[in-house]
Write a protein that holds these residues in place. Structure first.
Motif, short mmCIF file in Angstrom:
data_model
loop_
_atom_site.label_atom_id
_atom_site.label_comp_id
_atom_site.label_asym_id
_atom_site.label_seq_id
_atom_site.Cartn_x
_atom_site.Cartn_y
_atom_site.Cartn_z
N ILE A 153 10.92 43.86 39.94
CA ILE A 153 11.00 45.17 39.31
C ILE A 153 9.65 45.48 38.68
O ILE A 153 9.17 44.71 37.84
CB ILE A 153 12.11 45.26 38.25
N TYR A 208 18.64 47.49 36.44
CA TYR A 208 18.41 46.09 36.81
C TYR A 208 18.84 45.09 35.74
O TYR A 208 18.66 43.88 35.92
CB TYR A 208 16.94 45.89 37.18
N LYS A 227 15.66 37.86 39.32
CA LYS A 227 14.74 38.98 39.26
C LYS A 227 13.50 38.61 38.45
O LYS A 227 13.53 37.71 37.60
CB LYS A 227 15.41 40.19 38.62
#
Length: 198
Positions: free
Chosen positions: A5, A20, A26
């Motif tokens: 991200i 998110y 991530k």
């Protein structure tokens, strides 16, 4: 799936963090990396999400990245982005960036997320509450389907966001400008089964 991200720090796009927040596996980059470092990080992730403010030329750096220039994601990143599936590009006029460079993924056109933008587009009778309602609903829907295939996320967003768009002119404006692009360079076609009626 490893997701990167890229979301420069900015209070006016903070609502996008909900998209998110619940993602596993991530990496979130908000500031303090150079373009070359960012490119290296992009290469080792399966999916890229690019969020914030921008133009047809890319995602604005908002002075958060050393030597980043005006844009932290621009045409210099296209070669990496072309090798990724299920990407998400959420900034004003991201759709033009995606189309111009033949990228695959979900993108927004002009997206009104603050009162100044509504004023610029000459909306009358709009207040911050209506914009906040649109922002929160949009982010909530994308978050809900973020782990689904990109075509499913896109179609569900069109359906669910349209419920608000019927009564909220800001949501209606934004809904008209949501796109799903397929360049034809990757093997898996994207099915667009719902037509945007606006």
């Amino acid at each position: 799936m490893k997701t990167l991200i890229i979301h420069p720090e900015d209070k006016t796009t903070e609502f996008l963090t909900a998209i998110y927040a619940s993602l596993n596996n991530k990496t979130v980059i908000k500031r303090s990396v150079s373009k070359s470092e960012l490119r290296q990080v992009m290469e080792v992730h399966d999916r890229i999400m690019v969020l914030g403010h921008g133009s047809p030329d890319g995602l604005l750096s908002r002075c958060q990245f050393p030597n980043g220039g005006l844009f932290i994601v621009d045409e210099s990143m296209v070669s990496v982005l072309k090798n990724k599936l299920n990407c998400i590009f959420i900034w004003c006029y991201a759709d033009q960036f995606v189309r111009r460079h033949g990228l695959d993924g979900f993108s927004t056109g002009m997206f009104i997320s603050e009162l100044g933008e509504a004023d610029y587009w000459r909306f009358k009778g709009i207040n911050q509450g209506m914009i906040d309602e649109s922002n929160v609903r949009f982010a909530s829907i994308v978050s809900k389907y973020i782990n689904e295939p990109i075509e499913f996320l896109y179609n569900k967003l069109l359906i669910d966001y349209e419920i608000l768009a019927k009564i909220n002119p800001i949501a209606r404006f934004n809904l008209q400008r949501i796109q799903l692009a397929y360049s034809g360079t990757n093997e898996r076609p994207l099915k667009m089964t719902i037509n945007n009626k606006y």
